[in-house]
Each structure stands twice: as C-alpha cells, then as structure tokens.
Write a protein that holds these residues in place. Structure first.
Motif, PDB file in Angstrom:
ATOM      1  N   GLN A  40      13.734  -6.570 -12.701  1.00 27.68           N
ATOM      2  CA  GLN A  40      12.577  -7.139 -12.033  1.00 27.68           C
ATOM      3  C   GLN A  40      12.236  -6.232 -10.852  1.00 27.68           C
ATOM      4  O   GLN A  40      13.130  -5.793 -10.124  1.00 27.68           O
ATOM      5  N   VAL A  41      10.943  -5.978 -10.676  1.00 22.68           N
ATOM      6  CA  VAL A  41      10.480  -5.156  -9.555  1.00 22.68           C
ATOM      7  C   VAL A  41       9.366  -5.902  -8.845  1.00 22.68           C
ATOM      8  O   VAL A  41       8.468  -6.443  -9.479  1.00 22.68           O
ATOM      9  N   GLN A  42       9.445  -5.926  -7.522  1.00 21.56           N
ATOM     10  CA  GLN A  42       8.397  -6.529  -6.699  1.00 21.56           C
ATOM     11  C   GLN A  42       7.855  -5.465  -5.760  1.00 21.56           C
ATOM     12  O   GLN A  42       8.632  -4.715  -5.164  1.00 21.56           O
ATOM     13  N   VAL A  43       6.538  -5.409  -5.650  1.00 21.58           N
ATOM     14  CA  VAL A  43       5.908  -4.560  -4.640  1.00 21.58           C
ATOM     15  C   VAL A  43       5.708  -5.447  -3.423  1.00 21.58           C
ATOM     16  O   VAL A  43       4.884  -6.363  -3.433  1.00 21.58           O
ATOM     17  N   LEU A  44       6.495  -5.198  -2.378  1.00 24.08           N
ATOM     18  CA  LEU A  44       6.432  -6.024  -1.178  1.00 24.08           C
ATOM     19  C   LEU A  44       5.286  -5.625  -0.258  1.00 24.08           C
ATOM     20  O   LEU A  44       4.682  -6.474   0.391  1.00 24.08           O
ATOM     21  N   ASN A  45       5.010  -4.324  -0.202  1.00 18.80           N
ATOM     22  CA  ASN A  45       3.985  -3.849   0.728  1.00 18.80           C
ATOM     23  C   ASN A  45       3.458  -2.491   0.272  1.00 18.80           C
ATOM     24  O   ASN A  45       4.203  -1.687  -0.284  1.00 18.80           O
ATOM     25  N   ILE A  46       2.190  -2.273   0.542  1.00 17.50           N
ATOM     26  CA  ILE A  46       1.620  -0.932   0.379  1.00 17.50           C
ATOM     27  C   ILE A  46       1.562  -0.360   1.792  1.00 17.50           C
ATOM     28  O   ILE A  46       0.725  -0.763   2.605  1.00 17.50           O
ATOM     29  N   ASN A  47       2.519   0.516   2.096  1.00 16.23           N
ATOM     30  CA  ASN A  47       2.653   1.054   3.459  1.00 16.23           C
ATOM     31  C   ASN A  47       1.437   1.870   3.866  1.00 16.23           C
ATOM     32  O   ASN A  47       0.958   1.746   4.986  1.00 16.23           O
ATOM     33  N   TRP A  48       0.997   2.732   2.974  1.00 19.73           N
ATOM     34  CA  TRP A  48      -0.249   3.450   3.202  1.00 19.73           C
ATOM     35  C   TRP A  48      -0.826   3.861   1.861  1.00 19.73           C
ATOM     36  O   TRP A  48      -0.140   4.029   0.874  1.00 19.73           O
ATOM     37  N   PHE A  49      -2.142   3.996   1.888  1.00 21.43           N
ATOM     38  CA  PHE A  49      -2.899   4.439   0.722  1.00 21.43           C
ATOM     39  C   PHE A  49      -3.994   5.325   1.284  1.00 21.43           C
ATOM     40  O   PHE A  49      -4.920   4.854   1.930  1.00 21.43           O
ATOM     41  N   GLN A  50      -3.838   6.631   1.078  1.00 21.40           N
ATOM     42  CA  GLN A  50      -4.727   7.566   1.752  1.00 21.40           C
ATOM     43  C   GLN A  50      -5.179   8.686   0.832  1.00 21.40           C
ATOM     44  O   GLN A  50      -4.573   8.952  -0.188  1.00 21.40           O
ATOM     45  N   LYS A  51      -6.261   9.317   1.269  1.00 21.17           N
ATOM     46  CA  LYS A  51      -6.740  10.522   0.587  1.00 21.17           C
ATOM     47  C   LYS A  51      -6.241  11.702   1.402  1.00 21.17           C
ATOM     48  O   LYS A  51      -6.504  11.800   2.600  1.00 21.17           O
ATOM     49  N   LYS A  52      -5.474  12.587   0.747  1.00 20.67           N
ATOM     50  CA  LYS A  52      -4.939  13.760   1.433  1.00 20.67           C
ATOM     51  C   LYS A  52      -6.061  14.785   1.657  1.00 20.67           C
ATOM     52  O   LYS A  52      -7.085  14.739   0.986  1.00 20.67           O
ATOM     53  N   PRO A  53      -5.867  15.740   2.572  1.00 16.75           N
ATOM     54  CA  PRO A  53      -6.897  16.757   2.839  1.00 16.75           C
ATOM     55  C   PRO A  53      -7.306  17.558   1.602  1.00 16.75           C
ATOM     56  O   PRO A  53      -8.437  18.021   1.518  1.00 16.75           O
ATOM     57  N   ASP A  54      -6.394  17.697   0.634  1.00 19.53           N
ATOM     58  CA  ASP A  54      -6.746  18.446  -0.577  1.00 19.53           C
ATOM     59  C   ASP A  54      -7.472  17.589  -1.615  1.00 19.53           C
ATOM     60  O   ASP A  54      -7.772  18.044  -2.712  1.00 19.53           O
ATOM     61  N   GLY A  55      -7.749  16.311  -1.288  1.00 24.04           N
ATOM     62  CA  GLY A  55      -8.513  15.438  -2.175  1.00 24.04           C
ATOM     63  C   GLY A  55      -7.678  14.538  -3.060  1.00 24.04           C
ATOM     64  O   GLY A  55      -8.226  13.712  -3.786  1.00 24.04           O
ATOM     65  N   ASP A  56      -6.368  14.681  -3.027  1.00 24.81           N
ATOM     66  CA  ASP A  56      -5.497  13.851  -3.857  1.00 24.81           C
ATOM     67  C   ASP A  56      -5.226  12.512  -3.184  1.00 24.81           C
ATOM     68  O   ASP A  56      -5.185  12.417  -1.965  1.00 24.81           O
ATOM     69  N   ASP A  57      -5.022  11.471  -4.003  1.00 21.65           N
ATOM     70  CA  ASP A  57      -4.641  10.157  -3.496  1.00 21.65           C
ATOM     71  C   ASP A  57      -3.126  10.095  -3.350  1.00 21.65           C
ATOM     72  O   ASP A  57      -2.394  10.623  -4.182  1.00 21.65           O
ATOM     73  N   GLU A  58      -2.658   9.423  -2.280  1.00 20.23           N
ATOM     74  CA  GLU A  58      -1.223   9.248  -2.068  1.00 20.23           C
ATOM     75  C   GLU A  58      -0.951   7.811  -1.643  1.00 20.23           C
ATOM     76  O   GLU A  58      -1.678   7.248  -0.828  1.00 20.23           O
ATOM     77  N   VAL A  59       0.121   7.227  -2.218  1.00 18.63           N
ATOM     78  CA  VAL A  59       0.487   5.840  -1.948  1.00 18.63           C
ATOM     79  C   VAL A  59       1.959   5.788  -1.563  1.00 18.63           C
ATOM     80  O   VAL A  59       2.792   6.467  -2.150  1.00 18.63           O
ATOM     81  N   SER A  60       2.263   4.936  -0.570  1.00 16.90           N
ATOM     82  CA  SER A  60       3.653   4.649  -0.223  1.00 16.90           C
ATOM     83  C   SER A  60       3.869   3.154  -0.410  1.00 16.90           C
ATOM     84  O   SER A  60       3.104   2.341   0.128  1.00 16.90           O
ATOM     85  N   LEU A  61       4.882   2.787  -1.189  1.00 18.74           N
ATOM     86  CA  LEU A  61       5.162   1.387  -1.512  1.00 18.74           C
ATOM     87  C   LEU A  61       6.529   0.972  -0.995  1.00 18.74           C
ATOM     88  O   LEU A  61       7.454   1.781  -0.953  1.00 18.74           O
ATOM     89  N   THR A  62       6.665  -0.299  -0.616  1.00 24.75           N
ATOM     90  CA  THR A  62       7.968  -0.891  -0.349  1.00 24.75           C
ATOM     91  C   THR A  62       8.293  -1.776  -1.540  1.00 24.75           C
ATOM     92  O   THR A  62       7.489  -2.634  -1.919  1.00 24.75           O
ATOM     93  N   LEU A  63       9.469  -1.547  -2.138  1.00 25.92           N
ATOM     94  CA  LEU A  63       9.830  -2.201  -3.396  1.00 25.92           C
ATOM     95  C   LEU A  63      11.148  -2.950  -3.291  1.00 25.92           C
ATOM     96  O   LEU A  63      12.048  -2.537  -2.566  1.00 25.92           O
ATOM     97  N   ASN A  64      11.254  -4.024  -4.060  1.00 22.85           N
ATOM     98  CA  ASN A  64      12.526  -4.680  -4.355  1.00 22.85           C
ATOM     99  C   ASN A  64      12.804  -4.432  -5.824  1.00 22.85           C
ATOM    100  O   ASN A  64      12.011  -4.841  -6.672  1.00 22.85           O
ATOM    101  N   VAL A  65      13.881  -3.743  -6.125  1.00 22.53           N
ATOM    102  CA  VAL A  65      14.262  -3.458  -7.506  1.00 22.53           C
ATOM    103  C   VAL A  65      15.588  -4.157  -7.775  1.00 22.53           C
ATOM    104  O   VAL A  65      16.570  -3.910  -7.078  1.00 22.53           O
ATOM    105  N   SER A  66      15.604  -5.033  -8.766  1.00 21.74           N
ATOM    106  CA  SER A  66      16.860  -5.673  -9.156  1.00 21.74           C
ATOM    107  C   SER A  66      17.018  -5.530 -10.656  1.00 21.74           C
ATOM    108  O   SER A  66      16.051  -5.643 -11.410  1.00 21.74           O
ATOM    109  N   ALA A  67      18.248  -5.257 -11.079  1.00 20.29           N
ATOM    110  CA  ALA A  67      18.508  -5.049 -12.498  1.00 20.29           C
ATOM    111  C   ALA A  67      19.942  -5.419 -12.833  1.00 20.29           C
ATOM    112  O   ALA A  67      20.837  -5.322 -11.988  1.00 20.29           O
ATOM    113  N   ASN A  68      20.119  -5.842 -14.066  1.00 17.13           N
ATOM    114  CA  ASN A  68      21.446  -6.089 -14.604  1.00 17.13           C
ATOM    115  C   ASN A  68      21.575  -5.223 -15.858  1.00 17.13           C
ATOM    116  O   ASN A  68      21.026  -5.554 -16.909  1.00 17.13           O
ATOM    117  N   LEU A  69      22.273  -4.118 -15.730  1.00 15.82           N
ATOM    118  CA  LEU A  69      22.430  -3.159 -16.822  1.00 15.82           C
ATOM    119  C   LEU A  69      23.845  -3.169 -17.395  1.00 15.82           C
ATOM    120  O   LEU A  69      24.257  -2.214 -18.048  1.00 15.82           O
TER     121      LEU A  69
END
Length: 167
Positions: A40-69
């Motif tokens: 199970q994965v939860q996106v807790l927060n989108i820390n930033w979502f920006q357009k870089k100077p070269d025109g590319d999109d960049e996203v920073s996420l805070t995640l909770n990842v839990s797994a039973n493998l």
C-alpha cells in the motif's frame, strides 16, 4: 588396476554431476511457490511541483510505503530488490516510468516494512506534461535466487493525480 589419478577424476566427476543435479532440482522446486505479497502506498503531501528553468516539470512527494513481501522468501531466495515507480502517459510516450524509491531486502525478517519518505530519486518529466496528470504508483520486485532464474512481478496502485497548477 586403475591409478589414483583416474579414481580421483571419477569421484570428482560424480560429485560435480550430483551437485549440478541438486541445483537443477532446487531451481525447479521454486516453480511450486505461489507468492502473495501485499503493498500500500499513500501520497501524504506534494512538497513542491515546479517548472524547472529548462522547461521540465519536477515533483517532490512525501510517501508512506508499506508492504508485506514475506511470501517471496523461500529457502532459495538470496535477496529481493524492490522499487517504487510512478507510471503515466504523455502524448509523446505511451508509458513513462520514473523510479521514486528503491531498496534491497536481504532476509525474511526485513520483508515486512513501513517507511515514511520523500522520493529518493527526482520525479522529473522532460516537458510540461505533469500538470493535472493521473499516474499510478507501482511497487516492483525482483527475487534473486541462490540458484535458478530470477522472478519479477509488481503491484499497481492507481488513482493518483497531480495538481493542475505549479506550487
């Protein structure tokens, strides 16, 4: 009579043949294992979502990842390589895959985990394609055996969306 060298050669050949046969049987026995991992994965927060100077999109996420493998581990499992990827479509590419987090699990005792983290690797799209984009988070794993073929599988978790505006 046979010489000592001839007898040693025969014994060594026999031992190597038996060892190869045992490795083959061991590898074949892994085909009867039917793992059932959960994640199970939860996106807790989108820390930033920006357009870089070269025109590319960049996203920073805070995640909770839990797994039973645990079910991936058998007597023949050496380690499991696990990674979380964001997958989305753009007009140019039908499948874009960006690795956000990874880890190596070396024992069954560590195969049940829960982590709170930001993406370890940059979530960057070459272009301005991420605004308002739906994406999946997919947990991939590669089971590396002591002997035999590597086993690969994943769990796809859908229903994630990025905002329509930069922040």
């Amino acid at each position: 009579m046979h010489s000592f060298g001839y007898r040693a050669n025969a014994l060594l050949t026999f031992a190597i043949t038996i060892l190869a046969l045992m490795c083959g049987i061991a590898s074949f026995s892994d085909n009867f294992n039917s793992p059932s991992p959960t994640a199970q994965v939860q996106v807790l927060n989108i820390n930033w979502f920006q357009k870089k100077p070269d025109g590319d999109d960049e996203v920073s996420l805070t995640l909770n990842v839990s797994a039973n493998l645990e079910s991936l581990f058998t007597w023949n499992t050496k380690q499991v390589f696990v990674f979380l990827a964001a997958e989305y479509e753009t007009p140019k590419n039908s499948m874009n895959q960006v690795s956000l987090w990874d880890g190596i699990i070396s024992s069954k005792e560590h195969s049940k985990f829960r982590i709170h983290t930001t993406n370890k690797y940059r979530f960057v799209d070459q272009g301005s394609n991420l605004r308002g984009k739906d994406f999946n988070l997919t947990l991939h794993w590669h089971v590396m055996p002591k002997t035999g073929k590597m086993f690969v599988d994943n769990i796809v978790m859908s229903g994630f969306r990025l905002p329509k505006a930069y922040r």
